[in-house]
Design a protein around this motif. Structure first.
Motif, PDB file in Angstrom:
ATOM      1  N   ARG A 420       8.883   1.262  -7.206  1.00  0.00           N
ATOM      2  CA  ARG A 420       9.313  -0.068  -5.994  1.00  0.00           C
ATOM      3  C   ARG A 420       8.380   0.338  -5.532  1.00  0.00           C
ATOM      4  O   ARG A 420       8.176  -0.905  -4.825  1.00  0.00           O
ATOM      5  CB  ARG A 420      10.742   0.952  -5.408  1.00  0.00           C
ATOM      6  CG  ARG A 420      11.724   0.892  -6.463  1.00  0.00           C
ATOM      7  CD  ARG A 420      12.303   0.063  -7.089  1.00  0.00           C
ATOM      8  NE  ARG A 420      12.064  -1.398  -6.404  1.00  0.00           N
ATOM      9  CZ  ARG A 420      11.971  -2.532  -7.146  1.00  0.00           C
ATOM     10  NH1 ARG A 420      12.065  -2.683  -8.210  1.00  0.00           N
ATOM     11  NH2 ARG A 420      12.480  -3.456  -5.995  1.00  0.00           N
ATOM     12  N   TYR A 421       7.194   1.226  -5.564  1.00  0.00           N
ATOM     13  CA  TYR A 421       6.488   1.118  -5.139  1.00  0.00           C
ATOM     14  C   TYR A 421       4.822  -0.280  -5.486  1.00  0.00           C
ATOM     15  O   TYR A 421       4.731  -1.350  -4.454  1.00  0.00           O
ATOM     16  CB  TYR A 421       5.453   2.392  -4.658  1.00  0.00           C
ATOM     17  CG  TYR A 421       4.155   2.754  -3.743  1.00  0.00           C
ATOM     18  CD1 TYR A 421       4.248   1.857  -2.555  1.00  0.00           C
ATOM     19  CD2 TYR A 421       3.414   2.132  -4.352  1.00  0.00           C
ATOM     20  CE1 TYR A 421       2.687   2.020  -1.564  1.00  0.00           C
ATOM     21  CE2 TYR A 421       1.930   2.211  -3.939  1.00  0.00           C
ATOM     22  CZ  TYR A 421       1.654   2.091  -2.748  1.00  0.00           C
ATOM     23  OH  TYR A 421       0.203   1.843  -1.599  1.00  0.00           O
ATOM     24  N   ASP A 425       8.078  -2.917  -2.798  1.00  0.00           N
ATOM     25  CA  ASP A 425       9.375  -3.480  -2.679  1.00  0.00           C
ATOM     26  C   ASP A 425       9.413  -1.719  -1.560  1.00  0.00           C
ATOM     27  O   ASP A 425       9.589  -1.136  -2.103  1.00  0.00           O
ATOM     28  CB  ASP A 425      10.947  -3.107  -3.643  1.00  0.00           C
ATOM     29  CG  ASP A 425      11.552  -2.910  -2.894  1.00  0.00           C
ATOM     30  OD1 ASP A 425      11.837  -3.008  -1.757  1.00  0.00           O
ATOM     31  OD2 ASP A 425      12.885  -2.515  -3.298  1.00  0.00           O
ATOM     32  N   TYR A 426       8.174  -1.823  -0.569  1.00  0.00           N
ATOM     33  CA  TYR A 426       8.287  -1.126   0.363  1.00  0.00           C
ATOM     34  C   TYR A 426       8.968   0.002   0.957  1.00  0.00           C
ATOM     35  O   TYR A 426       9.456   0.699   1.570  1.00  0.00           O
ATOM     36  CB  TYR A 426       7.076  -1.118   1.263  1.00  0.00           C
ATOM     37  CG  TYR A 426       5.388  -1.542   0.292  1.00  0.00           C
ATOM     38  CD1 TYR A 426       4.879  -1.115  -0.644  1.00  0.00           C
ATOM     39  CD2 TYR A 426       4.707  -2.881   0.501  1.00  0.00           C
ATOM     40  CE1 TYR A 426       3.940  -1.237  -1.653  1.00  0.00           C
ATOM     41  CE2 TYR A 426       4.358  -2.795  -0.164  1.00  0.00           C
ATOM     42  CZ  TYR A 426       3.373  -2.758  -1.087  1.00  0.00           C
ATOM     43  OH  TYR A 426       2.200  -3.173  -2.021  1.00  0.00           O
ATOM     44  N   GLU A 427      10.188  -1.325   1.693  1.00  0.00           N
ATOM     45  CA  GLU A 427      11.712  -0.515   2.512  1.00  0.00           C
ATOM     46  C   GLU A 427      12.060   0.454   2.013  1.00  0.00           C
ATOM     47  O   GLU A 427      13.199   0.572   1.348  1.00  0.00           O
ATOM     48  CB  GLU A 427      12.132  -1.844   2.345  1.00  0.00           C
ATOM     49  CG  GLU A 427      11.454  -2.576   3.803  1.00  0.00           C
ATOM     50  CD  GLU A 427      11.626  -3.759   4.002  1.00  0.00           C
ATOM     51  OE1 GLU A 427      12.872  -4.278   4.076  1.00  0.00           O
ATOM     52  OE2 GLU A 427      11.714  -4.442   5.166  1.00  0.00           O
ATOM     53  N   VAL A 429      11.074   2.058  -0.596  1.00  0.00           N
ATOM     54  CA  VAL A 429      10.790   3.991  -1.091  1.00  0.00           C
ATOM     55  C   VAL A 429      11.286   4.876  -0.055  1.00  0.00           C
ATOM     56  O   VAL A 429      11.450   6.114  -0.476  1.00  0.00           O
ATOM     57  CB  VAL A 429       9.359   3.483  -0.553  1.00  0.00           C
ATOM     58  CG1 VAL A 429       8.711   5.200  -0.809  1.00  0.00           C
ATOM     59  CG2 VAL A 429       8.124   2.929  -1.508  1.00  0.00           C
ATOM     60  N   GLU A 459       5.647   7.510   0.724  1.00  0.00           N
ATOM     61  CA  GLU A 459       6.268   7.805   1.908  1.00  0.00           C
ATOM     62  C   GLU A 459       4.766   6.850   3.239  1.00  0.00           C
ATOM     63  O   GLU A 459       5.096   5.896   3.886  1.00  0.00           O
ATOM     64  CB  GLU A 459       7.149   8.515   3.221  1.00  0.00           C
ATOM     65  CG  GLU A 459       8.426   8.180   1.869  1.00  0.00           C
ATOM     66  CD  GLU A 459       9.519   9.506   3.148  1.00  0.00           C
ATOM     67  OE1 GLU A 459       9.969   9.810   2.988  1.00  0.00           O
ATOM     68  OE2 GLU A 459       8.349  10.204   4.044  1.00  0.00           O
ATOM     69  N   ALA A 462       3.283   3.649   1.550  1.00  0.00           N
ATOM     70  CA  ALA A 462       3.998   2.557   1.804  1.00  0.00           C
ATOM     71  C   ALA A 462       4.087   2.088   2.909  1.00  0.00           C
ATOM     72  O   ALA A 462       4.127   0.770   3.447  1.00  0.00           O
ATOM     73  CB  ALA A 462       6.121   2.883   1.290  1.00  0.00           C
ATOM     74  N   GLN A 466       3.175  -1.532   4.540  1.00  0.00           N
ATOM     75  CA  GLN A 466       3.126  -2.360   5.662  1.00  0.00           C
ATOM     76  C   GLN A 466       2.680  -2.545   7.034  1.00  0.00           C
ATOM     77  O   GLN A 466       3.370  -3.362   7.380  1.00  0.00           O
ATOM     78  CB  GLN A 466       4.477  -2.206   5.520  1.00  0.00           C
ATOM     79  CG  GLN A 466       5.823  -1.674   4.809  1.00  0.00           C
ATOM     80  CD  GLN A 466       6.659  -1.394   4.887  1.00  0.00           C
ATOM     81  OE1 GLN A 466       7.136   0.205   5.200  1.00  0.00           O
ATOM     82  NE2 GLN A 466       8.195  -1.856   4.781  1.00  0.00           N
ATOM     83  N   ARG A 472       2.944   5.983   9.643  1.00  0.00           N
ATOM     84  CA  ARG A 472       1.459   6.747   8.382  1.00  0.00           C
ATOM     85  C   ARG A 472       1.175   7.186   9.240  1.00  0.00           C
ATOM     86  O   ARG A 472       0.522   8.678   8.582  1.00  0.00           O
ATOM     87  CB  ARG A 472       0.467   5.865   8.486  1.00  0.00           C
ATOM     88  CG  ARG A 472      -0.803   6.128   8.059  1.00  0.00           C
ATOM     89  CD  ARG A 472      -1.940   4.394   7.749  1.00  0.00           C
ATOM     90  NE  ARG A 472      -2.905   4.736   7.488  1.00  0.00           N
ATOM     91  CZ  ARG A 472      -3.739   4.311   7.392  1.00  0.00           C
ATOM     92  NH1 ARG A 472      -3.356   2.722   7.546  1.00  0.00           N
ATOM     93  NH2 ARG A 472      -5.430   3.995   6.277  1.00  0.00           N
ATOM     94  N   ASP A 622      -4.184  -4.362   1.729  1.00  0.00           N
ATOM     95  CA  ASP A 622      -2.624  -3.372   2.588  1.00  0.00           C
ATOM     96  C   ASP A 622      -2.964  -4.215   3.771  1.00  0.00           C
ATOM     97  O   ASP A 622      -3.676  -5.062   4.123  1.00  0.00           O
ATOM     98  CB  ASP A 622      -2.932  -2.191   2.850  1.00  0.00           C
ATOM     99  CG  ASP A 622      -4.090  -1.303   3.980  1.00  0.00           C
ATOM    100  OD1 ASP A 622      -4.699  -2.165   4.612  1.00  0.00           O
ATOM    101  OD2 ASP A 622      -4.388  -0.984   3.201  1.00  0.00           O
TER     102      ASP A 622
END
Length: 871
Positions: A420-421, A425-427, A429, A459, A462, A466, A472, A622
């Protein structure tokens, strides 16, 4: 002219009657290869040419095609084992020389072939002798005869040697002197365009992509291309597509078996089969796969005998099997040793893991269906893999894990998180990491420590992508706390995770307004990453240290950090650690710092070059990196007065709402850049609305707002703002700011026309600092001079001497020790004074230099010329 002795000897020898021409025929399907033909032509004029390659590489065809186009006389002698007899070789040699017009011995070949050949060669002009199959010769006398032929000038007699393996001629002297040209399989292979032409001549029309895939499958091997043409042109349907052409096809397998494998001992063929599963192999890996100890010698011999085993030039000690040969070997392994493949893959996984190559270990574990081992690899190494940049190989491996395997171990659900990462699709994770936590809830905390670190790292990754700096920074702090309780033996990748967390926290602190703390973490991250071999973290930390130095007013230090970052990235790419990327995504911060430094210097070409590097590194980066590049674009566009482009970049920046909401420093910096563009664009009222309510203002913000106030006619407000700024700039950037401050103060007091001889404030273009004259008048020099310090701008050199109180003799002595690692007590010991005296001197030094800490004082002293540069 020939000597009398030669003439007398010529009376005793006669011109040979040439036998049938021995040169081979060209194949019916042939393309012109001008590149190769020109290379052979040039090499024959320089000296001896050795064309050495394995079966099917087209050695004979390449030289024969050249011989058909050259204007020189060419003689061809195809050697066999029978030519190891000296008389046979000499008879055939003089026959070829005679056909070319050379005068040979009247009777049987003489015992001294070298003398006779010399006499015969003396009658030739611009002749090339081709000896095909010279590796068949093992008789020392014949080898010496051949070596004698190599001693003649190339314009008289040039020799082309064709061999499958290195001939026994000891050609090292010719190589060193440059008299020998080596042509190997890398020179004979077909390039993409040549491959497409050859297939078309065979009647096989392919798309550019399919032709390229055929070239990759065959490695440009001419025999492989001919076999591919026969396969692809032999019918239609799914079984005749490019993907269906493999080394296991009967025709390909028969050729490889007969030409490459048939002469090898059974033990070597078994070795090849068991080491064919990895794409590349070294001696250590081969020993692990075969449970042997002689792999280094075997691999070296296979490479030297041109058995379609080649050394990886970028990785010393590693070898690669030809793709078609590897296909055949894997097929034979599955047929002759059923079930052995899975165990070999598992051995490879364990070896790669011992060598800290987590990605290769994962690929082998998946291939060997070793699910418990895969779960452990993901648990301990999943985090660094997520931040590794190119995820193509990782995604390909994880997509091969069956869903049923997830049921055997909760840790295997890390496959889903990583996929997914990697898909962006970071949301999703946090959703999947939470599911793993619920499945592991019943385990003891000690058992969950390592996987919890991995989950938090994913996390963090991700959140980084974002641009969520709140998450972070919190995740990085949590990871560092957890790692403190995990033993290194239990968590082999601990150093990698620690460097990642240090770097992430340092960057998080940097962009949330805590630069002093950020510096410590960035320095620690750079050091930890260097030890752990995590170059991405090292590059990113170095780049942010460059930005930090710039924002603090040390452009030279910023430039040093940025250049060091770029050089490390270039070196990494050259070493093969990164596939050709000198503009690494991890260097974005460094390149942005260079844009800022060069823009302040008004160096448009250098700023543009740095911006192009930042944009090249931006791909796939990013949210933060994208914003930084856009900020740099704004600054550069302002430098060249391209306001529309700057506005477009600002609109892109404003779309990153999450980042601007959680990274206060970024938001404030963007606001300042926008204000400076507004000022250039003639909208000072926007600047006043944006900056007037801020307290405290940074130096650049205060100057920007003061310029806006002047443009609006509020001279008293501008004077009030500028009077509060400091007067001891540290370096060039600070000096420029100081100059602007003083000039603007003069403008605010409405003394401009009297002091500068310039138009009234309303007419001055304040959108750029370039209006300052290169040779300031005495009045400007007076204005830019601090009466308390005596500093001034030199009239002709343009060098600014910032104002600073003079250091005492003792303070100067203490200053000399500041660049060292000595403590205050150790400095006191060196100077034979008390530590309190040293501390008093340090306090005075900091005050006079306008510094708050030791390193800042050193940098300012060097900028002022008080302290010399480091050795």
């Amino acid at each position: 002219m020939r000597s009398r002795t030669s003439e007398r000897r010529g009376a005793e020898i006669l011109r040979y009657r040439p036998p049938e021409d021995e040169s081979p025929r060209l194949p019916p399907v042939l393309i012109e290869r001008e590149r190769l033909t020109a290379t052979i032509e040039a090499s024959t004029r320089q000296g001896t040419t050795l064309v050495c390659a394995g079966a099917g590489w087209g050695k004979t065809v390449a030289v024969r095609a050249w011989a058909a186009t050259t204007s020189r006389s060419v003689g061809w002698l195809t050697l066999t084992a029978a030519d190891s007899d000296p008389d046979t070789f000499r008879s055939r040699l003089f026959a070829v020389l005679g056909r070319a017009g050379g005068v040979g011995p009247a009777s049987a070949p003489p015992a001294d072939c070298a003398v006779a050949a010399h006499e015969c060669a003396a009658t030739l002009d611009d002749f090339v002798l081709v000896l095909d199959g010279v590796d068949e010769i093992c008789e020392p006398r014949v080898l010496e005869d051949i070596r004698a032929l190599l001693r003649y000038p190339s314009n008289q007699l040039a020799v082309v040697l064709l061999a499958r393996v290195e001939p026994r001629l000891s050609l090292h002297r010719e190589r060193v002197s440059g008299e020998l040209t080596d042509l190997r399989d890398s020179d004979l292979r077909f390039f993409d365009d040549e491959c497409a032409q050859l297939l078309a001549r065979h009647g096989v029309e392919l798309t550019v992509g399919d032709a390229r895939r055929v070239q990759r499958r065959t490695g440009g091997w001419p025999a492989g291309l001919s076999l591919a043409a026969a396969f692809l042109g032999g019918g239609s349907g799914a079984d005749r597509r490019v993907e269906g052409f493999t080394g296991a096809l009967p025709a390909v397998a028969a050729y490889l078996t007969h030409e490459v494998l048939s002469g090898l001992p059974a033990s070597v063929r078994s070795f090849l089969r068991r080491t064919s599963l990895p794409d590349e192999v070294c001696a250590g890996l081969a020993d692990a796969l075969t449970e042997g100890s002689d792999s280094a010698r075997l691999l070296e011999n296979l490479e030297q005998t041109n058995a379609l085993v080649t050394a990886c030039g970028e990785k010393a000690g590693w070898y690669r099997y030809h793709p078609l040969l590897r296909d055949l070997l894997r097929y034979e392994l599955s047929r002759e040793e059923p079930g052995a493949g899975a165990e070999i893959h598992r051995r490879a996984a364990r070896w790669y893991d011992d060598e800290n190559d987590t990605l290769a270990a994962i690929r082998s574990a998946v291939a060997g269906a070793h699910w418990p081992f895969l779960a452990r690899l993901l648990e301990t190494g999943g985090g660094p893999l997520a931040l590794a940049g190119d995820h193509t190989a990782l995604v390909a491996a994880l997509n091969r894990v069956p869903a049923s395997a997830y049921l055997t171990d909760a840790r295997l659900e890390l496959c889903t998180v990583l996929l997914r990462y990697c898909a962006g699709d970071y949301e999703a994770v946090p959703k999947y990491t939470g599911r793993i936590r619920r499945r592991l809830a019943g385990r003891f905390e000690v058992e969950r420590r390592s996987i919890e670190v991995t989950l938090r790292t994913l996390e963090l990754a991700a959140a980084t992508a974002q641009g969520n700096f709140t998450t972070r920074t919190a995740a990085a702090t949590d990871i560092l706390d957890r790692l403190a309780a995990v033993p290194t033996a239990q968590f082999p990748a601990l150093l990698q995770y620690r460097s990642l967390a240090l770097g992430s926290k340092g960057v998080g602190l940097f962009w949330t307004g805590r630069q002093d703390k950020a510096e410590r973490y960035l320095e620690a991250a750079r050091a930890a990453a260097r030890i752990a071999g995590v170059q991405r973290v090292e590059l990113d930390a170095q780049g942010h240290l460059a930005l930090l130095a710039y924002l603090r007013g040390f452009p030279e230090e910023a430039r040093e950090h940025a250049v060091a970052c770029h050089e490390l990235a270039v070196q990494t790419a050259a070493d093969g650690s990164r596939t050709g990327q000198s503009h690494s995504p991890d260097c974005v911060a460094a390149y942005v710092a260079l844009v800022l430094v060069e823009s302040d210097r008004q160096n448009v070409p250098a700023a543009r070059q740095a911006l192009l590097a930042a944009q090249a590194a931006r791909a796939g980066s990013d949210a933060l990196s994208s914003v930084l590049v856009d900020v740099a674009h704004c600054v550069y566009s302002r430098l060249i007065d391209d306001v529309p482009t700057a506005r477009t970049a600002l609109r892109r920046i404003r779309s990153e709402t999450l980042l601007l909401r959680t990274a206060s420093t970024v938001a404030r910096w963007v606001a300042l850049v926008e204000a400076e563009i507004d000022l250039v664009d003639g909208h000072p009222e926007r600047v006043e609305a944006q900056l007037a309510g801020r307290d405290p203002l940074t130096r650049r913000e205060a100057i920007c707002l003061a310029r806006a106030e002047i443009a609006l006619g509020d001279f008293r407000g501008a004077e009030s703002l500028l009077a509060r700024l400091g007067t001891t700039p540290a370096d060039l950037a600070g000096v420029v700011d100081s100059c602007i401050r003083e000039v603007l103060l003069g403008l605010a007091r409405r003394r401009t026309d009297r002091m500068l001889g310039l138009p009234a404030p309303e007419a001055v273009g304040f959108g750029s600092e370039r209006w300052l004259p290169d040779r300031p008048s005495p009045l400007i020099a007076d204005l830019l001079t601090d009466s308390s310090s005596g500093g001034s701008i030199g009239g002709t050199a343009g060098v600014v001497v910032p104002p600073v109180d003079r250091l005492s003799e003792r303070e100067d002595d203490v200053l000399r020790y500041l660049p060292t690692m000595l403590s205050a007590q150790e400095i006191a010991d060196e100077l034979h004074v008390s530590v309190n005296t040293v501390k008093a001197h340090l306090k005075s030094i900091y005050r006079k230099l306008g510094a708050s800490r030791r390193r800042e004082a050193v940098m300012r002293a060097r900028g002022l010329g008080i302290l010399g540069a480091p050795d």
